[in-house]
Design a protein around this motif. Structure first.
Motif, PDB file in Angstrom:
ATOM      1  N   CYS A 301      32.030  37.856  35.620  1.00  0.00           N
ATOM      2  CA  CYS A 301      31.574  39.476  35.434  1.00  0.00           C
ATOM      3  C   CYS A 301      32.439  40.104  35.952  1.00  0.00           C
ATOM      4  CB  CYS A 301      30.207  39.819  35.846  1.00  0.00           C
ATOM      5  SG  CYS A 301      29.151  38.244  34.908  1.00  0.00           S
ATOM      6  N   PRO A 302      32.422  41.686  35.044  1.00  0.00           N
ATOM      7  CA  PRO A 302      32.862  42.356  35.613  1.00  0.00           C
ATOM      8  C   PRO A 302      32.915  42.710  37.621  1.00  0.00           C
ATOM      9  CG  PRO A 302      31.884  43.375  34.510  1.00  0.00           C
ATOM     10  CD  PRO A 302      31.713  42.033  34.098  1.00  0.00           C
ATOM     11  N   LYS A 303      33.763  42.600  37.976  1.00  0.00           N
ATOM     12  CA  LYS A 303      34.092  43.299  39.561  1.00  0.00           C
ATOM     13  C   LYS A 303      34.548  44.764  39.555  1.00  0.00           C
ATOM     14  CE  LYS A 303      30.694  40.841  40.874  1.00  0.00           C
ATOM     15  NZ  LYS A 303      29.886  41.007  41.138  1.00  0.00           N
ATOM     16  N   ALA A 304      35.574  44.917  39.303  1.00  0.00           N
ATOM     17  CA  ALA A 304      36.376  46.160  39.619  1.00  0.00           C
ATOM     18  C   ALA A 304      37.397  46.341  38.903  1.00  0.00           C
ATOM     19  CB  ALA A 304      37.038  45.951  41.424  1.00  0.00           C
ATOM     20  N   LEU A 305      38.239  47.903  39.105  1.00  0.00           N
ATOM     21  CA  LEU A 305      38.527  48.193  38.441  1.00  0.00           C
ATOM     22  C   LEU A 305      40.044  48.422  39.060  1.00  0.00           C
ATOM     23  CD1 LEU A 305      39.493  49.599  35.042  1.00  0.00           C
ATOM     24  CD2 LEU A 305      38.895  51.381  35.802  1.00  0.00           C
ATOM     25  N   ASN A 306      41.240  47.737  39.171  1.00  0.00           N
ATOM     26  CA  ASN A 306      43.021  48.212  39.229  1.00  0.00           C
ATOM     27  C   ASN A 306      43.568  48.860  38.062  1.00  0.00           C
ATOM     28  OD1 ASN A 306      45.398  47.983  39.857  1.00  0.00           O
ATOM     29  ND2 ASN A 306      45.133  45.831  39.959  1.00  0.00           N
ATOM     30  N   ALA A 307      43.717  50.244  38.461  1.00  0.00           N
ATOM     31  CA  ALA A 307      43.712  51.006  38.088  1.00  0.00           C
ATOM     32  C   ALA A 307      45.340  50.873  37.622  1.00  0.00           C
ATOM     33  CB  ALA A 307      44.702  52.229  38.710  1.00  0.00           C
ATOM     34  N   PHE A 308      46.312  49.762  38.465  1.00  0.00           N
ATOM     35  CA  PHE A 308      47.370  49.167  37.235  1.00  0.00           C
ATOM     36  C   PHE A 308      47.086  48.359  36.423  1.00  0.00           C
ATOM     37  CE2 PHE A 308      48.706  50.998  41.496  1.00  0.00           C
ATOM     38  CZ  PHE A 308      49.338  51.852  41.153  1.00  0.00           C
ATOM     39  N   THR A 309      46.380  47.917  36.420  1.00  0.00           N
ATOM     40  CA  THR A 309      46.330  46.466  35.245  1.00  0.00           C
ATOM     41  C   THR A 309      44.789  45.941  34.431  1.00  0.00           C
ATOM     42  OG1 THR A 309      45.527  44.772  36.420  1.00  0.00           O
ATOM     43  CG2 THR A 309      47.604  44.764  37.364  1.00  0.00           C
ATOM     44  N   GLY A 310      44.046  46.733  34.440  1.00  0.00           N
ATOM     45  CA  GLY A 310      43.032  46.864  34.293  1.00  0.00           C
ATOM     46  C   GLY A 310      41.207  46.464  34.731  1.00  0.00           C
ATOM     47  N   TRP A 311      40.769  45.884  34.263  1.00  0.00           N
ATOM     48  CA  TRP A 311      39.626  44.996  35.114  1.00  0.00           C
ATOM     49  C   TRP A 311      39.868  43.682  35.162  1.00  0.00           C
ATOM     50  CZ3 TRP A 311      34.307  47.191  36.261  1.00  0.00           C
ATOM     51  CH2 TRP A 311      34.407  49.367  36.537  1.00  0.00           C
ATOM     52  N   ILE A 361      41.882  49.981  43.404  1.00  0.00           N
ATOM     53  CA  ILE A 361      42.775  48.728  43.654  1.00  0.00           C
ATOM     54  C   ILE A 361      41.330  48.108  43.807  1.00  0.00           C
ATOM     55  CG2 ILE A 361      43.873  48.357  45.710  1.00  0.00           C
ATOM     56  CD1 ILE A 361      44.443  51.354  46.675  1.00  0.00           C
ATOM     57  N   ALA A 362      42.436  46.685  43.706  1.00  0.00           N
ATOM     58  CA  ALA A 362      42.782  44.884  43.408  1.00  0.00           C
ATOM     59  C   ALA A 362      43.855  44.152  43.806  1.00  0.00           C
ATOM     60  CB  ALA A 362      41.404  44.827  41.988  1.00  0.00           C
ATOM     61  N   GLU A 363      44.031  44.038  45.112  1.00  0.00           N
ATOM     62  CA  GLU A 363      44.965  43.181  45.026  1.00  0.00           C
ATOM     63  C   GLU A 363      44.636  41.343  45.399  1.00  0.00           C
ATOM     64  OE1 GLU A 363      46.467  45.289  48.323  1.00  0.00           O
ATOM     65  OE2 GLU A 363      47.819  46.683  47.271  1.00  0.00           O
ATOM     66  N   PHE A 364      45.361  40.680  44.821  1.00  0.00           N
ATOM     67  CA  PHE A 364      45.076  39.155  45.317  1.00  0.00           C
ATOM     68  C   PHE A 364      45.586  38.132  45.895  1.00  0.00           C
ATOM     69  CE2 PHE A 364      42.372  41.198  41.671  1.00  0.00           C
ATOM     70  CZ  PHE A 364      40.722  40.830  42.460  1.00  0.00           C
ATOM     71  N   ASN A 365      45.121  37.314  46.699  1.00  0.00           N
ATOM     72  CA  ASN A 365      46.740  36.560  47.301  1.00  0.00           C
ATOM     73  C   ASN A 365      45.897  35.093  47.026  1.00  0.00           C
ATOM     74  OD1 ASN A 365      48.190  38.610  49.363  1.00  0.00           O
ATOM     75  ND2 ASN A 365      46.154  39.563  48.886  1.00  0.00           N
ATOM     76  N   GLY A 366      45.228  34.598  46.535  1.00  0.00           N
ATOM     77  CA  GLY A 366      44.598  33.226  46.368  1.00  0.00           C
ATOM     78  C   GLY A 366      45.185  32.777  45.580  1.00  0.00           C
ATOM     79  N   GLU A 367      45.536  31.485  45.868  1.00  0.00           N
ATOM     80  CA  GLU A 367      45.936  30.076  45.098  1.00  0.00           C
ATOM     81  C   GLU A 367      45.461  30.325  43.589  1.00  0.00           C
ATOM     82  OE1 GLU A 367      46.231  25.978  47.462  1.00  0.00           O
ATOM     83  OE2 GLU A 367      44.993  26.256  45.863  1.00  0.00           O
ATOM     84  N   VAL A 368      46.412  30.365  42.547  1.00  0.00           N
ATOM     85  CA  VAL A 368      46.199  30.734  40.872  1.00  0.00           C
ATOM     86  C   VAL A 368      46.307  29.225  40.357  1.00  0.00           C
ATOM     87  CG1 VAL A 368      47.769  31.050  39.271  1.00  0.00           C
ATOM     88  CG2 VAL A 368      48.054  32.661  40.624  1.00  0.00           C
ATOM     89  N   ARG A 369      44.908  28.556  39.856  1.00  0.00           N
ATOM     90  CA  ARG A 369      44.967  27.887  39.329  1.00  0.00           C
ATOM     91  C   ARG A 369      45.178  27.602  38.226  1.00  0.00           C
ATOM     92  NH1 ARG A 369      43.162  26.044  43.386  1.00  0.00           N
ATOM     93  NH2 ARG A 369      41.632  25.753  44.341  1.00  0.00           N
ATOM     94  N   LEU A 370      45.100  27.974  37.158  1.00  0.00           N
ATOM     95  CA  LEU A 370      45.633  28.552  35.361  1.00  0.00           C
ATOM     96  C   LEU A 370      45.983  29.722  35.646  1.00  0.00           C
ATOM     97  CD1 LEU A 370      42.624  26.852  33.620  1.00  0.00           C
ATOM     98  CD2 LEU A 370      44.919  25.371  34.478  1.00  0.00           C
ATOM     99  N   CYS A 371      47.315  29.552  33.986  1.00  0.00           N
ATOM    100  CA  CYS A 371      47.591  31.015  33.719  1.00  0.00           C
ATOM    101  C   CYS A 371      47.553  31.100  31.918  1.00  0.00           C
ATOM    102  CB  CYS A 371      49.794  31.027  33.704  1.00  0.00           C
ATOM    103  SG  CYS A 371      49.847  30.677  35.449  1.00  0.00           S
ATOM    104  N   LEU A 372      46.607  31.743  31.293  1.00  0.00           N
ATOM    105  CA  LEU A 372      45.819  32.025  30.357  1.00  0.00           C
ATOM    106  C   LEU A 372      46.593  32.636  29.464  1.00  0.00           C
ATOM    107  CD1 LEU A 372      42.111  31.386  31.643  1.00  0.00           C
ATOM    108  CD2 LEU A 372      43.438  29.910  30.864  1.00  0.00           C
ATOM    109  N   ASP A 373      46.789  32.338  28.238  1.00  0.00           N
ATOM    110  CA  ASP A 373      47.422  33.143  27.149  1.00  0.00           C
ATOM    111  C   ASP A 373      46.765  32.797  25.661  1.00  0.00           C
ATOM    112  OD1 ASP A 373      48.744  34.638  25.880  1.00  0.00           O
ATOM    113  OD2 ASP A 373      51.157  32.817  25.948  1.00  0.00           O
ATOM    114  N   ALA A 374      46.524  34.842  25.800  1.00  0.00           N
ATOM    115  CA  ALA A 374      46.042  34.499  24.518  1.00  0.00           C
ATOM    116  C   ALA A 374      46.104  35.399  23.116  1.00  0.00           C
ATOM    117  CB  ALA A 374      44.466  35.446  25.108  1.00  0.00           C
ATOM    118  N   SER A 375      47.404  35.563  23.782  1.00  0.00           N
ATOM    119  CA  SER A 375      48.144  36.617  22.894  1.00  0.00           C
ATOM    120  C   SER A 375      47.671  37.920  23.492  1.00  0.00           C
ATOM    121  CB  SER A 375      48.418  36.065  21.266  1.00  0.00           C
ATOM    122  OG  SER A 375      48.621  35.351  21.383  1.00  0.00           O
TER     123      SER A 375
END
Length: 459
Positions: A301-311, A361-375
């Motif tokens: 569910c949406p939690k915050a809006l990053n001005a550079f990347t989106g929700w 602003i939304a900055e994340f530093n945790g481990e990346v589980r998956l990289c998802l591509d949806a085109s």
């Protein structure tokens, strides 16, 4: 000199000659406006071009050709007006536009007759099918978009299969300079794209509903078309699904969902359109599904809006270890994660994460589980088609075996789920045998509207 009986004198004089200079260009802070039904956008102001004298001083673009000067007439030297102007200094400013107007194409519906945009040059009102949508200040060029609720009739009438309907206006805002009477005057324009999008999504679905009975009869509504049936369902607080029968030209609201294992003797299979209220990037949860991997699947569910990347989206859990974030790739921070631009990341929370809803602003530093591509953008695609196929492009720290290779993302109607009758309500204290007992009141059933953020609001 004399002529006749009266004297003739030569008079020398100086006078200024000025030629107004039109704006070579102008702009807005953003060339794209996106409005949602019921939403009032901030006023968008027109930005005048840099004054010519300042542009020449700081070398901002090429200074314009001189446009005015002083003509010195001696009576003996014949100098044309343009020759006099050619030696003039750089002007200090541009002339203010006399008026503004706007012209829009209702792409791709401008030729079908479904949508018509009109602009009143006197009042500055812009309408869609006669309904007010925007106001252009004809004096200053400021644009004010107000997506009033009645505009849903415009969206319901569009011929589209998108689950969230939208209409894009490709506009030109024109600055007019009425310098000359009865002659052609200069003008300049800037482009502006304005999108009107729905706040309700419509999902095609097939499911089991209770057969009509005396106590639960069919609910038929007067409607002349599918769009009119959809509008009626939208405006009804009790309508969740509607069925439009093209052959019979009937509009039916169907109620009382049956479980998928229910008997067909009491239930019937219906293909209907399901209403998803409060639908949008900032309100709708996305359901990710990776077959056989509940550790990664669930509602984000949406939690915050990053001005550079989106929700950014969060999968909440009462167990901290099961919390996950679904976030767009950030080129400034994610280059070393193993993911690529345009992808979405499933990552664990970290104590160093920083979110500010006021500063976007939304900055994340945790481990990346998956990289998802949806085109493309997962949220945008899901709000267009309902379900998006995902490809696992990389799995830096999957923490599951086997690692999934595909998945889906979908917009779905939120559900209340089973009531939790074991949770304690720490705000209401029940009657206790003694003051030291500390017993708390437990609400056995909570009635809630799942389409809103307000708890316990279904009355």
């Amino acid at each position: 000199k004399t002529q006749g009986t009266g004297p003739v004198r030569v008079i020398k004089f100086n006078f200024p000659v000025a030629r107004p200079v039109a704006w070579p260009e102008f702009s807005y802070d953003t060339p794209v406006l996106i409005s949602t039904i019921g939403e009032l956008l901030p006023i968008l102001y027109a930005n005048a071009p840099t004054p010519p004298e300042q542009a020449a001083k700081y070398k901002v673009g090429a200074p314009p050709q001189p446009q005015y000067g002083t003509l010195n007439s001696t009576g003996t030297k014949k100098t044309s007006l343009m020759q006099a102007l050619s030696g003039a200094p750089v002007p200090e400013s541009y002339a203010t536009p006399s008026r503004f107007s706007i012209s829009c194409d209702e792409f791709p519906y401008q030729t079908s007759g479904m949508v018509s945009f009109a602009f009143d040059s006197t009042t500055g009102a812009g309408t869609l099918n006669g309904l007010p949508y925007l106001t252009l200040d004809v004096t200053t060029g400021s644009v004010h978009v107000d997506a009033i609720t009645s505009l849903v009739t415009v969206l319901d009438g569009l011929d589209t299969t998108d689950i969230r309907r939208h209409l894009t206006l490709t506009c030109a805002v024109i600055a007019h300079f009425d310098f000359y009477v009865g002659a052609q005057n200069p003008s300049t324009y800037t482009s502006l794209t304005i999108t009107l999008q729905d706040d309700t999504c419509w999902l095609p679905m097939t499911g089991l509903f209770l057969k009509p009975t005396t106590t639960h009869p069919d609910e038929f509504v007067t409607a002349s078309s599918d769009s009119a049936c959809r509008t009626a369902c939208r405006l009804s607080p009790t309508c969740t699904h509607y069925v439009w029968d093209t052959a019979a030209s009937t509009c039916e609201f169907v109620h009382y969902r049956c479980q998928d294992t229910a008997s067909l003797s009491t239930c019937r299979e219906v293909t209907a359109m399901e209403k998803v209220a409060n639908c949008g990037e900032e309100k709708s949860c996305i359901r990710l599904n990776f077959a056989g991997h509940w550790q990664l699947s669930g509602y984000y569910c949406p939690k915050a809006l990053n001005a550079f990347t989106g929700w950014v989206y969060e999968r909440e859990s009462v167990t901290p270890e099961d919390v996950l974030w679904l976030v767009p790739y950030d080129a400034n921070r994610d280059s070393s994660t193993g993911c690529s631009a345009g992808q979405w990341l499933l990552r664990k929370p970290d104590s160093r994460d920083y979110l500010s809803k006021t500063d976007f602003i939304a900055e994340f530093n945790g481990e990346v589980r998956l990289c998802l591509d949806a085109s493309g953008d997962i949220t945008e695609l899901a709000l267009t088609s309902g379900t998006v196929n995902l490809t696992v492009a990389a799995a830096p720290n999957p923490n599951v075996t086997p690692v999934p290779t595909t998945g889906t993302a979908a917009i779905e109607n939120p559900t209340c789920g089973l009531p939790n009758i074991t949770a304690l309500n720490d705000e209401v204290e029940a009657e206790a045998p003694t003051e030291d007992d500390g017993a708390l009141y437990v609400e056995p059933i909570v009635l809630d509207d799942p389409t809103t953020d307000i708890p316990d609001d279904h009355w």
